[in-house]
Scaffold this active site. Structure first.
Site, PDB file in Angstrom:
ATOM      1  N   HIS A  37      62.238 -24.147 -57.833  1.00  0.00           N
ATOM      2  CA  HIS A  37      62.489 -22.838 -57.827  1.00  0.00           C
ATOM      3  C   HIS A  37      62.797 -22.250 -56.529  1.00  0.00           C
ATOM      4  O   HIS A  37      63.288 -20.708 -57.199  1.00  0.00           O
ATOM      5  CB  HIS A  37      60.769 -22.472 -57.583  1.00  0.00           C
ATOM      6  CG  HIS A  37      59.691 -23.119 -59.165  1.00  0.00           C
ATOM      7  ND1 HIS A  37      58.823 -23.913 -58.794  1.00  0.00           N
ATOM      8  CD2 HIS A  37      59.553 -22.668 -60.260  1.00  0.00           C
ATOM      9  CE1 HIS A  37      58.624 -24.247 -60.126  1.00  0.00           C
ATOM     10  NE2 HIS A  37      58.560 -23.479 -60.796  1.00  0.00           N
ATOM     11  N   VAL A 176      67.325 -28.496 -59.709  1.00  0.00           N
ATOM     12  CA  VAL A 176      67.278 -29.696 -58.410  1.00  0.00           C
ATOM     13  C   VAL A 176      66.600 -31.227 -58.434  1.00  0.00           C
ATOM     14  O   VAL A 176      65.760 -31.324 -59.239  1.00  0.00           O
ATOM     15  CB  VAL A 176      66.660 -28.928 -58.284  1.00  0.00           C
ATOM     16  CG1 VAL A 176      66.190 -29.146 -55.524  1.00  0.00           C
ATOM     17  CG2 VAL A 176      67.597 -27.549 -57.279  1.00  0.00           C
ATOM     18  N   SER A 185      59.734 -31.058 -60.741  1.00  0.00           N
ATOM     19  CA  SER A 185      58.853 -29.856 -61.773  1.00  0.00           C
ATOM     20  C   SER A 185      57.538 -30.118 -61.256  1.00  0.00           C
ATOM     21  O   SER A 185      56.514 -30.957 -61.124  1.00  0.00           O
ATOM     22  CB  SER A 185      58.985 -31.364 -62.837  1.00  0.00           C
ATOM     23  OG  SER A 185      57.681 -30.931 -63.733  1.00  0.00           O
TER      24      SER A 185
HETATM   25  P1  AMP Z   1      58.266 -23.132 -63.815  1.00  0.00           P
HETATM   26  O1  AMP Z   1      57.522 -22.923 -63.621  1.00  0.00           O
HETATM   27  O2  AMP Z   1      58.164 -24.541 -64.537  1.00  0.00           O
HETATM   28  O3  AMP Z   1      58.313 -22.516 -65.847  1.00  0.00           O
HETATM   29  O4  AMP Z   1      60.150 -22.753 -64.130  1.00  0.00           O
HETATM   30  C1  AMP Z   1      60.480 -22.022 -63.946  1.00  0.00           C
HETATM   31  C2  AMP Z   1      61.863 -21.760 -63.960  1.00  0.00           C
HETATM   32  O5  AMP Z   1      62.528 -22.564 -62.374  1.00  0.00           O
HETATM   33  C3  AMP Z   1      62.712 -22.407 -65.028  1.00  0.00           C
HETATM   34  O6  AMP Z   1      63.849 -21.487 -65.461  1.00  0.00           O
HETATM   35  C4  AMP Z   1      63.665 -23.108 -65.037  1.00  0.00           C
HETATM   36  O7  AMP Z   1      64.110 -24.220 -65.405  1.00  0.00           O
HETATM   37  C5  AMP Z   1      63.002 -23.460 -63.272  1.00  0.00           C
HETATM   38  N1  AMP Z   1      62.807 -24.855 -63.097  1.00  0.00           N
HETATM   39  C6  AMP Z   1      61.730 -25.671 -62.946  1.00  0.00           C
HETATM   40  N2  AMP Z   1      62.406 -26.657 -62.503  1.00  0.00           N
HETATM   41  C7  AMP Z   1      63.761 -27.027 -61.683  1.00  0.00           C
HETATM   42  C8  AMP Z   1      64.829 -27.818 -61.505  1.00  0.00           C
HETATM   43  N3  AMP Z   1      63.919 -28.826 -60.787  1.00  0.00           N
HETATM   44  N4  AMP Z   1      66.020 -27.581 -60.975  1.00  0.00           N
HETATM   45  C9  AMP Z   1      66.471 -26.531 -60.895  1.00  0.00           C
HETATM   46  N5  AMP Z   1      64.894 -25.286 -62.024  1.00  0.00           N
HETATM   47  C10 AMP Z   1      64.498 -26.195 -62.957  1.00  0.00           C
END
Ligand code: AMP
Length: 286
Positions: A37, A176, A185
């Site tokens: 993030h 990442v 995640s």
């Molecule tokens: P989330 O909080 O899981 O809904 O993710 C918010 C944003 O962060 C989304 O656009 C995800 O694709 C991105 N995101 C989550 N994990 C990663 C990661 N490991 N690398 C890059 N972007 C990420």
């Protein structure tokens, strides 16, 4: 850094920023922030004068048997991290404000929402597309950053933005990873030490697939099978799907082409993890 909870207040703030000639960059998240993030936010910093991050665990994208209730949340920690990377505004609305009584309008990106995760999470992408469209209308960003880790989500958002002529530049950001390859995640926090070890097979199998293609393999079925075998060997893993597909249309391919998407979803214990990789046929590009 400001924290705004109120939708009207956010809209007024965004309007005022636009009227004063400022550009707005936006990173939507569900919070419980990790370095993935934060990387998106740093990229967002470069894309606009003002950086807005939303923290909203969106009930509409969780199925009735999914982990909405137990999804990790820690606004205090998230706020400190946002401040460190130079976020200007956190938008943190209540679910009842986003979905008030009587709410009944949804966005369905038809074909891209089917297949892959769509087959296992009915309604998920409808929930994602709807909330992102709402957030765009509230935050009025010029640019928004999304992670390539959620490759189907990114395809859905790009399609929705084009189809509805939303005036927002959509920017994808590479996945990442932890130093051992595990894609970051918020759900990794649920993994036990043994499960985390098993989860390493996801990124390892993607690397193995790239190696097979490097050595000349072009048949999706054989690549998918090899990935399945690598992951299935690990304890506590249950594969939902492993699929070779076109990176934009997400349609199935007869043969691996240059820049082919390999996407997978696996349950490790009770935790559902996704990962993907663009596979190249040309040496030195992976
Ligand atoms: P989330 O909080 O899981 O809904 O993710 C918010 C944003 O962060 C989304 O656009 C995800 O694709 C991105 N995101 C989550 N994990 C990663 C990661 N490991 N690398 C890059 N972007 C990420």
């Amino acid at each position: 850094m400001e924290i705004i909870n109120d939708i009207n207040q956010m809209q007024k703030r965004a309007e005022a920023l636009r009227n004063s000639g400022k550009t707005i960059a936006f990173v939507p998240t569900m919070g419980y922030l990790h370095d993935g993030h934060l990387a998106l936010m740093r990229a967002g910093r470069e894309l606009g004068d003002v950086l807005v991050v939303s923290i909203f665990v969106n009930p509409a994208q969780f199925g009735p048997k999914e982990d909405f209730g137990s999804y990790p949340r820690d606004l205090e920690r998230d706020s400190a991290l946002c401040r460190q990377v130079g976020v200007d505004i956190i938008f943190h609305p209540a679910a009842e404000a986003i979905y008030p009584r009587g709410f009944q309008t949804h966005i369905e990106v038809e074909n891209l929402s089917r297949g892959l995760c769509g087959d296992f999470r009915p309604g998920h992408f409808r929930g994602v597309a709807t909330v992102v469209a709402k957030l765009f209308n509230i935050i009025k960003p010029h640019a928004a950053v999304f992670g390539e880790k959620d490759c189907q989500q990114l395809a859905v958002i790009r399609r929705m933005t084009a189809d509805l002529n939303l005036d927002v530049q959509i920017v994808g950001y590479p996945t990442v990873r932890e130093t051992d390859g595990l894609a970051m995640s918020s759900r990794n926090t649920f993994l036990s030490a043994a499960e985390r070890q098993s989860a390493l097979s996801l990124s390892r199998s993607l690397e193995q697939a790239q190696q097979m293609v490097r050595e000349g393999e072009r048949a999706p079925g054989r690549i998918e099978q090899a990935v399945r075998e690598t992951i299935s060997r690990e304890p506590a893993t249950e594969i939902e799907y492993v699929r070779v597909c076109h990176p934009e249309s997400l349609s199935e391919l007869k043969w691996v082409e240059d820049s082919t998407l390999l996407a997978l979803a696996v349950r490790v214990g009770k935790t559902r993890l996704i990962d993907n990789r663009i596979i190249t046929t040309k040496p030195g590009r992976e």
